[in-house]
Design a protein around this motif. Structure first.
Motif, PDB file in Angstrom:
ATOM      1  N   THR A 101       0.810  -1.079   0.066  1.00 46.61           N
ATOM      2  CA  THR A 101       0.036   0.044   0.042  1.00 46.61           C
ATOM      3  C   THR A 101       0.849   1.276  -0.047  1.00 46.61           C
ATOM      4  OG1 THR A 101      -0.220  -0.574   2.219  1.00 46.61           O
ATOM      5  CG2 THR A 101      -2.411  -0.870   0.882  1.00 46.61           C
ATOM      6  N   SER A 102       2.188   0.836  -0.149  1.00 43.80           N
ATOM      7  CA  SER A 102       3.192   2.033  -0.082  1.00 43.80           C
ATOM      8  C   SER A 102       3.881   1.905  -1.423  1.00 43.80           C
ATOM      9  CB  SER A 102       4.034   2.234   1.107  1.00 43.80           C
ATOM     10  OG  SER A 102       3.359   3.138   2.238  1.00 43.80           O
ATOM     11  N   CYS A 103       3.468   0.871  -2.226  1.00 46.17           N
ATOM     12  CA  CYS A 103       4.175   0.953  -3.556  1.00 46.17           C
ATOM     13  C   CYS A 103       4.622   2.273  -3.989  1.00 46.17           C
ATOM     14  CB  CYS A 103       3.289   0.015  -4.248  1.00 46.17           C
ATOM     15  SG  CYS A 103       3.991  -0.197  -6.137  1.00 46.17           S
ATOM     16  N   GLN A 104       5.590   2.387  -4.805  1.00 47.87           N
ATOM     17  CA  GLN A 104       5.985   3.501  -5.683  1.00 47.87           C
ATOM     18  C   GLN A 104       5.494   3.665  -6.723  1.00 47.87           C
ATOM     19  OE1 GLN A 104      10.306   2.158  -6.226  1.00 47.87           O
ATOM     20  NE2 GLN A 104      11.025   3.680  -4.878  1.00 47.87           N
ATOM     21  N   GLY A 240     -10.311   4.553  14.528  1.00 51.55           N
ATOM     22  CA  GLY A 240      -9.860   5.518  14.001  1.00 51.55           C
ATOM     23  C   GLY A 240     -10.310   6.986  14.659  1.00 51.55           C
ATOM     24  N   THR A 241     -10.934   6.896  15.895  1.00 53.18           N
ATOM     25  CA  THR A 241     -10.989   8.108  16.635  1.00 53.18           C
ATOM     26  C   THR A 241     -10.282   8.352  17.683  1.00 53.18           C
ATOM     27  OG1 THR A 241     -12.574   6.984  18.133  1.00 53.18           O
ATOM     28  CG2 THR A 241     -13.703   7.458  16.243  1.00 53.18           C
ATOM     29  N   GLY A 262      -7.580   1.647  11.961  1.00 55.93           N
ATOM     30  CA  GLY A 262      -8.652   2.385  11.965  1.00 55.93           C
ATOM     31  C   GLY A 262      -8.466   3.804  11.094  1.00 55.93           C
ATOM     32  N   VAL A 263      -8.897   4.063  10.076  1.00 55.83           N
ATOM     33  CA  VAL A 263      -8.605   5.356   9.515  1.00 55.83           C
ATOM     34  C   VAL A 263      -8.509   6.679  10.451  1.00 55.83           C
ATOM     35  CG1 VAL A 263      -8.782   6.866   7.397  1.00 55.83           C
ATOM     36  CG2 VAL A 263      -9.328   4.381   7.119  1.00 55.83           C
ATOM     37  N   LEU A 281       3.760   1.519  18.429  1.00 53.68           N
ATOM     38  CA  LEU A 281       2.863   1.911  17.713  1.00 53.68           C
ATOM     39  C   LEU A 281       3.309   1.389  16.054  1.00 53.68           C
ATOM     40  CD1 LEU A 281       1.342   5.344  18.712  1.00 53.68           C
ATOM     41  CD2 LEU A 281       0.569   3.256  19.304  1.00 53.68           C
ATOM     42  N   HIS A 282       2.308   0.809  15.738  1.00 53.21           N
ATOM     43  CA  HIS A 282       2.543   0.428  13.972  1.00 53.21           C
ATOM     44  C   HIS A 282       1.053   0.392  13.498  1.00 53.21           C
ATOM     45  CE1 HIS A 282       4.375  -0.492  10.271  1.00 53.21           C
ATOM     46  NE2 HIS A 282       4.423  -1.822  10.562  1.00 53.21           N
ATOM     47  N   GLY A 283       1.035   0.885  12.340  1.00 47.73           N
ATOM     48  CA  GLY A 283      -0.232   0.807  11.698  1.00 47.73           C
ATOM     49  C   GLY A 283      -0.064   1.460  10.128  1.00 47.73           C
ATOM     50  N   GLY A 284      -1.346   1.718   9.581  1.00 44.02           N
ATOM     51  CA  GLY A 284      -1.334   2.439   8.220  1.00 44.02           C
ATOM     52  C   GLY A 284      -2.532   1.483   7.609  1.00 44.02           C
ATOM     53  N   PRO A 285      -2.641   2.027   6.288  1.00 44.60           N
ATOM     54  CA  PRO A 285      -3.235   1.239   5.247  1.00 44.60           C
ATOM     55  C   PRO A 285      -2.725  -0.269   5.144  1.00 44.60           C
ATOM     56  CG  PRO A 285      -2.858   3.270   4.271  1.00 44.60           C
ATOM     57  CD  PRO A 285      -1.912   3.140   5.542  1.00 44.60           C
ATOM     58  N   ALA A 286      -3.526  -1.233   5.560  1.00 42.16           N
ATOM     59  CA  ALA A 286      -3.164  -2.578   5.448  1.00 42.16           C
ATOM     60  C   ALA A 286      -2.371  -3.134   4.131  1.00 42.16           C
ATOM     61  CB  ALA A 286      -4.436  -3.372   5.803  1.00 42.16           C
TER      62      ALA A 286
END
Length: 338
Positions: A101-104, A240-241, A262-263, A281-286
């Motif tokens: 999801t972080s592909c260039q 995400g809140t 959560g976004v 802490l680790h996360g982001g768009p899966a």
């Protein structure tokens, strides 16, 4: 074809749109077998995320390949395939490290609440199943496209290991499948934080050993009581809140980890307070593409049934009702069939 378009807050329409075609040699067009409404679709639906123009909706999908571009090598017409909400080449350095999801060269895949869908970077994005699946397997295979992959990433990011105590903040589809994921990873105790009886029941089916109904400060105190004042080893944040994020961090023991998927909306962290928690802490768009082969195998072999999160199935032309059901929280997740 007719497809789903969001015009503004709670204004979902199913209307005529041009059918997708091959635009780049690396594209594929698939005929959708099943799609659905995502919890993250509710942010723009409710007007929390602004919609500035009519927007095609839907980013969870599975179906049969209809056509491929001239540069596509591994995906063939007739295959049943599943892909993620971000297209990726699966070859760049970020993909190599498992963060597709972080592909260039990433591209968001939208417009899946429709009969047909164009998928960019088909070779890197789409994963075929061993064969065309039976109809009753479609809900579980569709779940791998996003909500299961996202719940799995939450558990992976929180470093869930066998025997751990895991808490899950959020009882939507992602949170419930975070419970399932933690169970598959061998967690010894799984505490689902939920105030809704039907969701609690499904959480227990997926592997929850305990349920905490309290939220906020009371929820944190309950987790601390249950863990003899220590806190959970791993916490999955699936909302995400600001409240859910702080609930997750404060429920985690020093040295433990929060996987947050959560976004975030309005989440701001106090660096000094975070500094003294010793919480990872680790996360982001899966990066769902990283997990798709394994998740498909688990579904195909009958080891898991994540499709249980779909408690409402509608024809695609009734998509507006599907959004309304999730918005009003009388459905966990709506599956749509073209």
């Amino acid at each position: 074809m007719q497809a789903t378009v969001l015009y503004g807050p709670r204004d979902i329409r199913f209307e005529d749109r041009d059918a997708p075609t091959i635009m780049k040699p690396t594209d594929a067009v698939i005929r959708i077998a099943a799609t659905c409404v995502c919890g993250s679709d509710l942010w723009p639906y409710r007007g929390i995320n602004a919609v500035t123009a009519p927007t095609p909706m839907g980013h969870e999908y599975c179906g049969i390949v209809e056509e491929v571009g001239s540069a596509v090598k591994s995906i063939k017409p007739g295959q049943f395939v599943i892909g993620s909400f971000f297209a990726s080449d699966n070859t760049c350095p970020h993909c190599h490290h498992g963060y597709q999801t972080s592909c260039q060269h990433k591209e968001f895949v939208g417009g899946a609440q429709a009969p047909l869908l164009r998928v960019p970077l088909a070779d890197g994005t789409l994963v075929p199943t061993p064969d065309v699946p039976p109809d009753d397997m479609l809900p579980s295979l569709l779940a791998t496209s996003d909500v299961l992959g996202t719940g799995w990433f939450a558990a992976d990011a929180a470093k869930v290991k066998p025997g751990m105590t895991v808490a899950v903040v959020g009882d939507g589809a992602v949170g419930l499948l975070g419970v399932l994921s933690a169970k598959q990873m061998g967690a010894g105790r799984i505490i689902a934080m939920s105030g809704h009886a039907t969701r609690q029941k499904l959480a227990r089916e997926f592997g929850a050993t305990d349920v905490v109904t309290e939220r906020g400060d009371e929820g944190v105190e309950r987790i601390k009581e249950m863990t003899k004042g220590i806190g959970a080893d791993a916490v999955l944040e699936c909302v995400g809140t600001p409240q859910s994020m702080m609930q997750a961090i404060r429920s985690t023991r020093p040295g433990g980890a929060v996987g947050y998927v959560g976004v975030p909306h309005g989440v701001e962290l106090d660096g000094e307070k975070l500094f003294y928690t010793h919480v990872h802490l680790h996360g982001g768009p899966a990066p769902v593409r990283r997990y798709l082969p394994k998740l498909i195998e688990l579904v195909w072999s009958g080891k898991i049934n994540p499709g249980k999160v779909f408690d409402l199935t509608l024809p695609l032309d009734q998509v507006a009702e599907g959004y309304r059901a999730m918005d009003e929280r009388w459905a966990i997740k709506t599956l749509l069939r073209p």
